[in-house]
Design a protein around this motif. Structure first.
Motif, mmCIF file in Angstrom:
data_model
loop_
_atom_site.group_PDB
_atom_site.id
_atom_site.type_symbol
_atom_site.label_atom_id
_atom_site.label_comp_id
_atom_site.label_asym_id
_atom_site.label_seq_id
_atom_site.Cartn_x
_atom_site.Cartn_y
_atom_site.Cartn_z
ATOM 1 N N GLY A 298 50.453 39.343 36.334
ATOM 2 C CA GLY A 298 49.179 40.047 36.263
ATOM 3 C C GLY A 298 48.363 39.803 37.517
ATOM 4 N N TYR A 299 47.103 40.184 37.429
ATOM 5 C CA TYR A 299 46.190 40.053 38.556
ATOM 6 C C TYR A 299 44.877 39.453 38.096
ATOM 7 C CZ TYR A 299 49.456 43.199 40.763
ATOM 8 O OH TYR A 299 50.593 43.751 41.266
ATOM 9 N N LYS A 300 44.195 38.810 39.006
ATOM 10 C CA LYS A 300 42.862 38.288 38.756
ATOM 11 C C LYS A 300 41.926 38.973 39.737
ATOM 12 C CE LYS A 300 39.987 34.279 39.039
ATOM 13 N NZ LYS A 300 39.509 33.586 37.920
ATOM 14 N N ILE A 301 40.814 39.429 39.225
ATOM 15 C CA ILE A 301 39.815 40.060 40.079
ATOM 16 C C ILE A 301 38.618 39.124 40.178
ATOM 17 C CG2 ILE A 301 38.237 42.004 40.341
ATOM 18 C CD1 ILE A 301 40.284 43.729 38.932
ATOM 19 N N ALA A 302 38.123 38.919 41.385
ATOM 20 C CA ALA A 302 36.990 38.034 41.625
ATOM 21 C C ALA A 302 35.855 38.791 42.286
ATOM 22 C CB ALA A 302 37.423 36.860 42.494
ATOM 23 N N CYS A 303 34.681 38.245 42.168
ATOM 24 C CA CYS A 303 33.469 38.788 42.794
ATOM 25 C C CYS A 303 33.180 40.214 42.337
ATOM 26 C CB CYS A 303 33.553 38.714 44.312
ATOM 27 S SG CYS A 303 33.413 37.033 44.915
ATOM 28 N N THR A 304 33.147 40.392 41.021
ATOM 29 C CA THR A 304 32.876 41.725 40.484
ATOM 30 C C THR A 304 31.389 42.012 40.366
ATOM 31 O OG1 THR A 304 33.062 40.884 38.229
ATOM 32 C CG2 THR A 304 35.059 41.813 39.223
ATOM 33 N N SER A 305 30.552 41.017 40.574
ATOM 34 C CA SER A 305 29.102 41.247 40.513
ATOM 35 C C SER A 305 28.484 41.103 41.900
ATOM 36 C CB SER A 305 28.433 40.243 39.561
ATOM 37 O OG SER A 305 28.404 38.953 40.151
ATOM 38 N N GLY A 306 27.353 41.738 42.072
ATOM 39 C CA GLY A 306 26.632 41.635 43.343
ATOM 40 C C GLY A 306 26.236 40.208 43.663
ATOM 41 N N VAL A 307 25.863 39.442 42.652
ATOM 42 C CA VAL A 307 25.470 38.042 42.854
ATOM 43 C C VAL A 307 26.648 37.226 43.397
ATOM 44 C CG1 VAL A 307 24.724 35.936 41.676
ATOM 45 C CG2 VAL A 307 23.678 38.118 41.084
ATOM 46 N N ALA A 308 27.823 37.387 42.794
ATOM 47 C CA ALA A 308 29.007 36.663 43.251
ATOM 48 C C ALA A 308 29.402 37.094 44.663
ATOM 49 C CB ALA A 308 30.168 36.891 42.285
ATOM 50 N N GLN A 309 29.326 38.388 44.941
ATOM 51 C CA GLN A 309 29.663 38.886 46.273
ATOM 52 C C GLN A 309 28.719 38.310 47.324
ATOM 53 O OE1 GLN A 309 29.835 43.178 45.956
ATOM 54 N NE2 GLN A 309 31.304 43.038 44.272
ATOM 55 N N LYS A 310 27.441 38.270 46.995
ATOM 56 C CA LYS A 310 26.458 37.717 47.935
ATOM 57 C C LYS A 310 26.726 36.235 48.173
ATOM 58 C CE LYS A 310 21.561 37.408 48.891
ATOM 59 N NZ LYS A 310 20.208 37.693 48.440
ATOM 60 N N ALA A 311 27.055 35.504 47.116
ATOM 61 C CA ALA A 311 27.302 34.068 47.236
ATOM 62 C C ALA A 311 28.485 33.769 48.163
ATOM 63 C CB ALA A 311 27.547 33.458 45.856
ATOM 64 N N LEU A 312 29.486 34.635 48.151
ATOM 65 C CA LEU A 312 30.666 34.413 48.988
ATOM 66 C C LEU A 312 30.660 35.234 50.276
ATOM 67 C CD1 LEU A 312 33.565 34.104 46.389
ATOM 68 C CD2 LEU A 312 32.394 32.303 47.645
ATOM 69 N N GLY A 313 29.627 36.034 50.465
ATOM 70 C CA GLY A 313 29.522 36.810 51.698
ATOM 71 C C GLY A 313 30.542 37.918 51.810
ATOM 72 N N VAL A 314 30.867 38.552 50.680
ATOM 73 C CA VAL A 314 31.785 39.688 50.681
ATOM 74 C C VAL A 314 31.059 40.910 50.163
ATOM 75 C CG1 VAL A 314 33.835 38.233 50.415
ATOM 76 C CG2 VAL A 314 32.716 39.144 48.392
ATOM 77 N N ASP A 315 31.617 42.093 50.398
ATOM 78 C CA ASP A 315 30.933 43.313 49.983
ATOM 79 C C ASP A 315 31.662 44.092 48.897
ATOM 80 O OD1 ASP A 315 33.031 44.300 51.419
ATOM 81 O OD2 ASP A 315 31.823 45.356 52.898
ATOM 82 N N ALA A 316 32.712 43.482 48.328
ATOM 83 C CA ALA A 316 33.475 44.155 47.276
ATOM 84 C C ALA A 316 34.310 43.111 46.528
ATOM 85 C CB ALA A 316 34.390 45.211 47.887
ATOM 86 N N PRO A 317 34.726 43.440 45.310
ATOM 87 C CA PRO A 317 35.632 42.539 44.601
ATOM 88 C C PRO A 317 36.960 42.424 45.340
ATOM 89 C CG PRO A 317 34.706 44.177 43.108
ATOM 90 C CD PRO A 317 34.346 44.598 44.503
ATOM 91 N N PHE A 318 37.700 41.378 45.035
ATOM 92 C CA PHE A 318 39.039 41.210 45.598
ATOM 93 C C PHE A 318 39.945 40.664 44.496
ATOM 94 C CE2 PHE A 318 36.292 37.710 46.850
ATOM 95 C CZ PHE A 318 36.975 36.591 46.402
ATOM 96 N N PHE A 319 41.270 40.773 44.725
ATOM 97 C CA PHE A 319 42.196 40.380 43.653
ATOM 98 C C PHE A 319 43.252 39.407 44.163
ATOM 99 C CE2 PHE A 319 44.504 43.803 45.658
ATOM 100 C CZ PHE A 319 45.829 43.414 45.553
ATOM 101 N N GLY A 320 43.838 38.708 43.208
ATOM 102 C CA GLY A 320 44.952 37.805 43.479
ATOM 103 C C GLY A 320 46.023 38.002 42.417
ATOM 104 N N VAL A 321 47.229 37.612 42.718
ATOM 105 C CA VAL A 321 48.365 37.768 41.821
ATOM 106 C C VAL A 321 48.513 36.511 40.974
ATOM 107 C CG1 VAL A 321 50.844 38.191 41.702
ATOM 108 C CG2 VAL A 321 49.500 39.228 43.526
ATOM 109 N N LEU A 322 48.687 36.683 39.676
ATOM 110 C CA LEU A 322 48.983 35.574 38.765
ATOM 111 C C LEU A 322 50.488 35.472 38.613
ATOM 112 C CD1 LEU A 322 46.315 36.320 36.016
ATOM 113 C CD2 LEU A 322 46.184 34.596 37.816
#
Length: 83
Positions: free
Chosen positions: A57-81
């Protein structure tokens, strides 16, 4: 050795030795999202070749604006499980 391969080798060695670092060194750290996903794809392949298993499966991170701002990204990103 290109940047993606160097990053994969560094991350793989760290996985085998169970060594943690805060970040990859600047000389191998991905510079773009595309480069980061290329590292992820090659590392997943190398891990599966070495340890066996499969993607489950996949994991999606930084799906909220707050999380994106905290990590300095402008969109969610994913990783492979992996299994």
């Amino acid at each position: 050795m290109d940047r993606v391969t160097a990053a994969v080798e560094r991350l793989f060695e760290m996985r085998l030795s169970r060594r943690r670092v805060a970040a990859l060194p600047a000389d191998v750290a991905p510079r773009t999202l595309a480069e980061g996903y290329a590292v992820q794809e090659a590392l997943v392949r190398k891990l599966l070749d070495h340890f066996g298993g499969r993607p489950i499966g996949y994991k999606i991170a930084c799906t909220s604006g707050v999380a994106q701002k905290a990590l300095g990204v402008d969109a969610p990103f994913f990783g492979v499980l992996l299994s």
